[in-house]
Design a protein around this motif. Sequence first.
Motif, PDB file in Angstrom:
ATOM      1  N   ALA A   1       0.873  -1.185   0.000  1.00  0.00           N
ATOM      2  CA  ALA A   1       0.000   0.000   0.000  1.00  0.00           C
ATOM      3  C   ALA A   1       0.904   1.227   0.000  1.00  0.00           C
ATOM      4  O   ALA A   1       1.861   1.295   0.782  1.00  0.00           O
ATOM      5  N   ILE A   2       0.623   2.162  -0.908  1.00  0.00           N
ATOM      6  CA  ILE A   2       1.375   3.428  -0.891  1.00  0.00           C
ATOM      7  C   ILE A   2       0.395   4.564  -0.628  1.00  0.00           C
ATOM      8  O   ILE A   2      -0.802   4.446  -0.926  1.00  0.00           O
ATOM      9  N   ASP A   3       0.923   5.657  -0.078  1.00  0.00           N
ATOM     10  CA  ASP A   3       0.048   6.806   0.176  1.00  0.00           C
ATOM     11  C   ASP A   3       0.133   7.791  -0.985  1.00  0.00           C
ATOM     12  O   ASP A   3       0.808   7.526  -1.994  1.00  0.00           O
ATOM     13  N   GLY A   4      -0.527   8.927  -0.830  1.00  0.00           N
ATOM     14  CA  GLY A   4      -0.567   9.926  -1.907  1.00  0.00           C
ATOM     15  C   GLY A   4       0.798  10.514  -2.214  1.00  0.00           C
ATOM     16  O   GLY A   4       1.001  11.104  -3.276  1.00  0.00           O
ATOM     17  N   ASN A   5       1.761  10.377  -1.279  1.00  0.00           N
ATOM     18  CA  ASN A   5       3.139  10.828  -1.559  1.00  0.00           C
ATOM     19  C   ASN A   5       3.968   9.710  -2.170  1.00  0.00           C
ATOM     20  O   ASN A   5       5.191   9.832  -2.269  1.00  0.00           O
ATOM     21  N   LEU A   6       3.322   8.636  -2.506  1.00  0.00           N
ATOM     22  CA  LEU A   6       3.946   7.455  -3.127  1.00  0.00           C
ATOM     23  C   LEU A   6       4.943   6.763  -2.192  1.00  0.00           C
ATOM     24  O   LEU A   6       5.884   6.117  -2.650  1.00  0.00           O
ATOM     25  N   GLN A   7       4.711   6.913  -0.897  1.00  0.00           N
ATOM     26  CA  GLN A   7       5.568   6.225   0.078  1.00  0.00           C
ATOM     27  C   GLN A   7       4.882   4.939   0.515  1.00  0.00           C
ATOM     28  O   GLN A   7       3.653   4.913   0.694  1.00  0.00           O
ATOM     29  N   VAL A   8       5.680   3.887   0.705  1.00  0.00           N
ATOM     30  CA  VAL A   8       5.110   2.601   1.123  1.00  0.00           C
ATOM     31  C   VAL A   8       4.653   2.709   2.574  1.00  0.00           C
ATOM     32  O   VAL A   8       5.432   3.092   3.449  1.00  0.00           O
TER      33      VAL A   8
END
Length: 575
Positions: A50-57
Amino acid sequence: MSCPLCVCFFKCLTLSLSELVDARCVVLMAAADSLYLGFDFSTQQLKVVAIDGNLQVVHQNNVQFDAELPEFRTQGGVHIHADGLTVTSPVLMWVKALDLLLDKLKSAGLDFSRVKALSGCGQQHGSVYWRRGAAETLQELNPQHSLHHLLQSSFSVSDCPVWMDSSSGQQCQYLQSAAGGALRLAEVTGSRAYERFTGNQIAKLQMTQPDQYDNTERISLVSSFAASLFLGDYAAIDYSDGSGMNLLDIRSRNWSEVCLEATAPHLDKLLGPPLPTTSVLGPLSPYFVHRYGFSELCKVVAFTGDNPASLAGMRLQQGDIAVSLGTSDTVFLWIQQPHPALEGHVFCNPVDWQAYMALLCFKNGSLTRERIRNECAGGLWEVFSAALRETPLGNNGNIGFYFDAMEITPTAMGVYRFDPQNNKVPSLSPQAEVRALVEGQFLSKRLHAERLGYSIIPGTRVFATGGASSNPEILQVLSDVFNAPVYTIDLSNSACLGSAYIAVQGLVAESEVSFFDTIKPATKPQQVATPHPSAQEIYDPMVKRYAQLEERVLQESRPLSHSHQSVQPKQPRAS
Ligand code: ADP
Ligand code: XUL
């Protein structure tokens, strides 16, 4: 209705491209509470990132088939049949693994309502056969029950052929003669006929189990099968994974009439039209909304093959080379123009519809490394790694070939060891055996990549991924053999990450923002190995020697490799 990425009511879509890219980064930051999921239905396990809107895992999870679903009695996720050539996986194991994985995500507290889009990938070439009436079942899934329970009778074939299968030699011969020869077939579909490629597997099924074939209303790849579960309807096969079937014309991106015709009756209806990889297929099935609390606005973006997804996850660019060290080892490159040959494959590129990717697949990857680890390093990766540290580059001239299963690149089988004078030897010391295995695997990758047109020039970057890329000593040998720096991303599963990126890209693809602009905020790959100063001097001549020894190995293993390929030029076709 608002912009799929944020709450701007499409204002950002009226900006110029550069403004849009900047705005999107801001928007992504603002929408940091969004989540995107990337699944990987791979050979040995089902994984998710799952990644967030900042593309961080923000979360990773997995289900190991052998250990967590022992009732299916797989080894390494597969069943190897008595003939040694047929290799299958139970389709219901994959379905049950998804039930289990989503339950794990729920227990881990993942807020499904934040998921804006999901995508995924699967081991390439494997095929799933949906029984007549299954579409209706998919459309009416009752959220009170598990998918495994609901889909028990939805498949006309319970054991799906997978990429490790090499039992369709006869069908390959037939397809090649129908297409006007191996090279002509490669020019159209990107590859000569390969036994694991889906078209040849479908032809075998139609010939050997005609009732099951007649009872099938849709054929999916593992990737599009998984997408179908999320969509609650049959999902299209994407261009990239579709290129691994010996059926897709990689230039027109339509099914090739000649190949369909030579494979099985009314196949176009069973496959459905292919689509670009970043296509939004539709909203998530209500089943997941009600059972897990996903938003009903969550989108399903087309699923693709694990190698194309890895290319996206590693942000591979022209000039780079990727080495994936999973159950299979693969080497792939971004290419602009297809030049298919008799060895290797050309697939449509997953993130740029005008480009392609070239790929080589090596069947004897992690499972062979595990065997040598068990036999020479007491079953411990630390001991295996110590052997690599404690033995010299070039292994004092010893070279090994370890093809436990019928190898794909090149077609050969057996174990062969050579001393510095090129004499065959029956054994090496345990430490030398470990180095011979790892060096041999990378020498082979370099040799065959160079034959594909790849050349190591200053500035070349090697990207490593897959389970074994977590091992720094293995990556050091890779760096030395290729005489190039090795980079990794911060998790070894680039296929999952690439799928999550594709989910994000799916939402903006229609606004013509490029994939690379979309993923700008993501963490950059890190350099993890630098070649030893003597690497070039040692490995340039060693690759040449390896090539000569490979010729000998091919001669010797020919009777073994061809024993299962008795050529039957004519194959009856039912109409
Ligand atoms: P797949 O996606 O094909 O199921 P993975 O890419 O997850 O496979 O890789 C799994 C493999 O990674 C295992 O079979 C194992 O051999 C290998 N692996 C895991 N840890 C290490 C390590 N420290 N050193 C070498 N190989 C490793
Ligand atoms: C690629 C191939 C394998 C599978 C399994 O052609 O056969 O890499 O995708 O990972």
